[in-house]
Design an enzyme around this catalytic site. Structure first.
Site, PDB file in Angstrom:
ATOM      1  N   GLU A  55       6.436  16.685  19.711  1.00 20.13           N
ATOM      2  CA  GLU A  55       6.404  16.959  21.148  1.00 20.13           C
ATOM      3  C   GLU A  55       5.316  16.139  21.840  1.00 20.13           C
ATOM      4  O   GLU A  55       5.529  15.616  22.935  1.00 20.13           O
ATOM      5  CB  GLU A  55       6.158  18.455  21.409  1.00 20.13           C
ATOM      6  CG  GLU A  55       7.229  19.360  20.855  1.00 20.13           C
ATOM      7  CD  GLU A  55       6.961  19.832  19.427  1.00 20.13           C
ATOM      8  OE1 GLU A  55       7.533  20.859  19.040  1.00 20.13           O
ATOM      9  OE2 GLU A  55       6.181  19.175  18.697  1.00 20.13           O
ATOM     10  N   CYS A  83       4.107  24.301  18.622  1.00 19.16           N
ATOM     11  CA  CYS A  83       2.838  24.932  18.267  1.00 19.16           C
ATOM     12  C   CYS A  83       2.026  25.160  19.543  1.00 19.16           C
ATOM     13  O   CYS A  83       2.350  24.626  20.600  1.00 19.16           O
ATOM     14  CB  CYS A  83       2.077  24.051  17.279  1.00 19.16           C
ATOM     15  SG  CYS A  83       1.324  22.603  18.043  1.00 19.16           S
TER      16      CYS A  83
END
Length: 156
Positions: A55, A83
């Site tokens: 990401e 996360c």
């Protein structure tokens, strides 16, 4: 197949390709106006950079392509549940839409869940395992740090 599933399948395909290349099983795509503008895979092992998550890499490339660190209107589609670091970066960039294919519960049997980190971060700072403290300094400059930045931004 609807667009969301198409983008999620693309993120999972990136993750699978990353596994084949010796990397971790994470991929992500950044979508703007219905088109993929950036993608990324987890490159922690290759780079030695603990922030090189799929990401984060997609965010960095999207910001370069759009010419701005503000990514309002961009959606992130990830192979796995982001996360806390990636989630915080997405929030700070102005992203308001995130979809993921595999949850922390799916990742847990393989040692890939970040649920414990989420739980730790939900605790008050003084109760977390990490030593975290505010140590104010006497600012010897005529203009305080943040005021200097604000002044510079107004005059640029």
């Amino acid at each position: 197949m609807d667009q969301e599933k198409r983008f999620l399948r693309e993120a999972v395909a990136l993750a699978r390709a990353n596994i084949a290349n010796g990397g971790r099983p994470f991929g992500a795509v950044a979508v703007h106006n219905g088109e993929v503008i950036a993608s990324g895979v987890n490159e922690m092992l290759e780079t030695g950079d603990p922030t090189s998550h799929a990401e984060m890499n997609a965010l960095r490339l999207a910001a370069q392509r759009l010419g701005s660190p503000r990514l309002e209107g961009v959606a992130i589609y990830a192979s796995g549940q982001p996360c806390p670091m990636c989630l915080a970066a997405m929030r700070m960039a102005g992203i308001t839409e995130i979809a993921y294919a595999h949850s922390n519960a799916d990742a847990d049997p393989y040692g890939l869940s970040t649920a414990a980190t989420y739980a730790e971060l939900a605790r008050p700072l003084g109760e977390q395992a990490m030593r975290f403290r505010h140590v104010p300094l006497d600012d010897t400059e005529a203009t305080p740090l943040y005021a200097a930045w604000q002044h510079r931004m107004k005059n640029d």
